[in-house]
Design a protein around this motif. Structure first.
Motif, PDB file in Angstrom:
ATOM      1  N   ALA A  92       0.703  -1.210   0.087  1.00  0.00           N
ATOM      2  CA  ALA A  92      -0.083  -0.064   0.067  1.00  0.00           C
ATOM      3  C   ALA A  92       0.880   1.253   0.068  1.00  0.00           C
ATOM      4  O   ALA A  92       0.468   2.433  -0.563  1.00  0.00           O
ATOM      5  N   ILE A  93       2.071   1.243   0.641  1.00  0.00           N
ATOM      6  CA  ILE A  93       2.916   2.291   0.837  1.00  0.00           C
ATOM      7  C   ILE A  93       3.895   2.560  -0.127  1.00  0.00           C
ATOM      8  O   ILE A  93       3.987   3.787  -0.853  1.00  0.00           O
ATOM      9  N   CYS A  94       4.359   1.576  -0.787  1.00  0.00           N
ATOM     10  CA  CYS A  94       5.725   1.877  -1.454  1.00  0.00           C
ATOM     11  C   CYS A  94       5.807   1.368  -2.983  1.00  0.00           C
ATOM     12  O   CYS A  94       6.897   0.924  -3.390  1.00  0.00           O
ATOM     13  N   GLY A  95       4.610   1.290  -3.605  1.00  0.00           N
ATOM     14  CA  GLY A  95       4.576   1.132  -4.817  1.00  0.00           C
ATOM     15  C   GLY A  95       4.694  -0.459  -5.261  1.00  0.00           C
ATOM     16  O   GLY A  95       4.056  -1.164  -5.000  1.00  0.00           O
ATOM     17  N   ALA A  96       6.086  -0.922  -6.063  1.00  0.00           N
ATOM     18  CA  ALA A  96       5.924  -2.235  -6.402  1.00  0.00           C
ATOM     19  C   ALA A  96       5.989  -3.193  -5.411  1.00  0.00           C
ATOM     20  O   ALA A  96       6.379  -3.215  -4.285  1.00  0.00           O
ATOM     21  N   THR A  97       5.117  -4.249  -5.715  1.00  0.00           N
ATOM     22  CA  THR A  97       4.588  -5.418  -4.853  1.00  0.00           C
ATOM     23  C   THR A  97       5.461  -6.524  -4.856  1.00  0.00           C
ATOM     24  O   THR A  97       5.611  -7.629  -3.848  1.00  0.00           O
ATOM     25  N   GLY A 142       0.015   8.564   3.446  1.00  0.00           N
ATOM     26  CA  GLY A 142      -1.058   9.565   3.120  1.00  0.00           C
ATOM     27  C   GLY A 142      -1.831   9.862   4.175  1.00  0.00           C
ATOM     28  O   GLY A 142      -2.566  10.804   4.334  1.00  0.00           O
ATOM     29  N   GLY A 143      -2.418   8.631   4.676  1.00  0.00           N
ATOM     30  CA  GLY A 143      -3.779   8.943   5.657  1.00  0.00           C
ATOM     31  C   GLY A 143      -3.048   8.914   7.142  1.00  0.00           C
ATOM     32  O   GLY A 143      -3.962   8.552   7.974  1.00  0.00           O
ATOM     33  N   ALA A 227       3.736   8.604   0.593  1.00  0.00           N
ATOM     34  CA  ALA A 227       4.628   7.417   0.584  1.00  0.00           C
ATOM     35  C   ALA A 227       4.152   6.255  -0.412  1.00  0.00           C
ATOM     36  O   ALA A 227       4.855   5.816  -1.129  1.00  0.00           O
ATOM     37  N   ASN A 228       2.859   6.511  -0.774  1.00  0.00           N
ATOM     38  CA  ASN A 228       2.414   5.367  -1.662  1.00  0.00           C
ATOM     39  C   ASN A 228       2.708   5.978  -3.108  1.00  0.00           C
ATOM     40  O   ASN A 228       2.511   5.211  -3.970  1.00  0.00           O
ATOM     41  N   VAL A 248      -1.149  16.500  -9.726  1.00  0.00           N
ATOM     42  CA  VAL A 248       0.029  16.702  -8.738  1.00  0.00           C
ATOM     43  C   VAL A 248      -0.028  15.645  -7.614  1.00  0.00           C
ATOM     44  O   VAL A 248      -1.213  15.346  -7.160  1.00  0.00           O
ATOM     45  N   PRO A 249       0.641  15.111  -7.130  1.00  0.00           N
ATOM     46  CA  PRO A 249       0.365  13.844  -6.037  1.00  0.00           C
ATOM     47  C   PRO A 249      -0.192  14.258  -4.916  1.00  0.00           C
ATOM     48  O   PRO A 249       0.184  15.304  -4.326  1.00  0.00           O
ATOM     49  N   GLY A 250      -1.400  13.589  -4.515  1.00  0.00           N
ATOM     50  CA  GLY A 250      -2.037  13.903  -3.596  1.00  0.00           C
ATOM     51  C   GLY A 250      -3.323  14.699  -3.682  1.00  0.00           C
ATOM     52  O   GLY A 250      -4.239  14.840  -3.096  1.00  0.00           O
ATOM     53  N   THR A 251      -3.402  15.348  -4.921  1.00  0.00           N
ATOM     54  CA  THR A 251      -4.530  16.026  -5.188  1.00  0.00           C
ATOM     55  C   THR A 251      -5.961  15.384  -5.049  1.00  0.00           C
ATOM     56  O   THR A 251      -6.655  15.816  -4.550  1.00  0.00           O
TER      57      THR A 251
END
Length: 269
Positions: A92-97, A142-143, A227-228, A248-251
Motif C-alpha cells: 500500500a505504501i511503497c509501490g512495487a509489490t 498519506g492517511g 509514501a504511496n 500533482v501527487p495527493g490532489t
C-alpha cells in the motif's frame, strides 16, 4: 527533506469559544441555572414554551494553559524500525509489490527514454558515480493522522532525478515523467513537480542497502509527498510531452499528506 532544527518554547492557549475545550483544559465553567418560570424569558430573549421548564444559561470562562514544548525534525529513524513497519505495508505504501532484490543493487540497470536527445541505459552504480546526494527526508503514509506512527525520517542517498534529465537532455517542452517498476507498476508525475520536490532515486537508506529498511533495490523519494508514490525497483523512466501533465501527487487522495507529523515519543508530568 526536513529542516535539521529543534525548536523549543512556551505555548499559551486561550479558550473562550466552547465549553468542551474549557473542560478539557480543566478550567470549570460557571453554570448559572435560572429558576423555572411559566413566562420566563430564555437567554436569547424568547419566551419559555412550557410551564415549569428550567432554562439554563452558560457563562464560559477563559482558561490559559502554559508549558514547555519541543519538536525535532532531524532525528533519524533506525532501519530496524523502518523495516518492521514499512515492509509490512509495502504493497500500500511503497509501490512495487514484487521483491526482486539483487545481490548488488548498484548493478541494477536503469533506462531513460522518451522525449530526450540522449536516451541511455546505465547501472545505478555508474550513475551514482556521476552524481549522488545525501538528503534527510521523510516518508509517511498519506492517511497518517496527526500524531500517527506511520512516518519515518531517514538519511537518503541517491541519484537526483534532475541529473538524469540533464544527462538525457530532456526536450524543452517535456512535462511528464513516468516511472516503471520491475513488476510493471507505472506512476506518472509532472516533470516540474519531481524536480521541484528534489526527487532522488535512492539506493541506500541510513548508509545501508534498501533491503535493510524499505526493501527492494532502489526507490523514488520526494519531499512533501505521500509514501504511496514512492515506487520501488524502478527500471525505466520515460520522458514525455502530454497535452496535460498528470495531477500533482495527493490532489485526488482522500487523505493527502504533505507530509503529516507523527509523535513517536513523549512525556507528561
Amino acid at each position: 527533506m526536513m529542516k535539521k532544527t529543534t525548536r523549543y518554547g512556551r505555548s499559551t492557549l486561550s479558550a473562550i469559544a466552547g465549553l468542551t475545550m474549557v473542560v478539557s483544559m480543566t478550567a470549570a465553567p460557571a453554570l448559572a441555572a435560572e429558576p423555572a418560570s411559566d413566562q420566563g424569558a430564555a437567554p436569547d430573549g424568547t419566551e419559555a414554551q412550557e410551564s415549569g421548564t428550567a432554562v439554563q444559561s452558560m457563562q464560559v470562562t477563559e482558561a490559559e494553559v502554559a508549558g514547555e514544548f519541543a519538536y525535532d525534525q532531524a532525528t533519524i529513524t533506525p532501519n530496524a524500525v523502518i523495516k518492521a513497519f514499512f515492509q509490512k505495508a509495502s504493497q500500500a505504501i511503497c509501490g512495487a509489490t514484487v521483491n526482486f532484490e539483487a545481490d548488488n543493487p548498484l548493478e541494477w540497470k536503469l533506462t531513460v527514454s522518451g522525449d530526450v536527445e540522449n536516451a541511455f541505459v546505465a547501472s545505478v552504480g555508474d550513475l551514482a558515480g556521476e552524481e549522488s546526494v545525501n538528503k534527510v527526508m521523510t516518508c509517511t503514509c498519506g492517511g497518517n493522522p496527526a500524531g500517527g506512527r506511520a512516518i519515518v525520517t531517514a538519511d537518503v542517498k541517491g541519484i537526483p532525478i534532475e541529473h538524469l534529465m540533464t544527462r538525457a537532455a530532456a526536450a524543452p517542452g517535456a512535462n511528464t515523467l513516468t516511472f516503471v517498476s520491475s513488476d510493471g507498476t507505472e506512476v506518472a508525475f509532472p516533470l516540474a513537480y519531481v524536480v521541484g520536490h528534489h526527487a532522488v532515486l535512492s539506493y541506500q537508506i541510513n548508509d545501508e542497502d534498501l533491503s535493510a529498511s524499505v526493501g527492494g533495490n532502489n526507490q523514488l523519494w520526494m519531499m512533501k509527498t505521500p509514501a504511496n508514490y514512492f515506487v520501488r525497483d524502478v527500471v525505466q523512466i520515460v520522458v514525455s510531452t502530454e497535452d496535460e501533465a498528470p495531477a500533482v501527487p495527493g490532489t485526488n487522495d482522500e487523505h493527502p499528506n504533505s507530509p503529516n507529523a507523527g509523535i513517536l515519543a513523549g512525556s507528561q508530568e
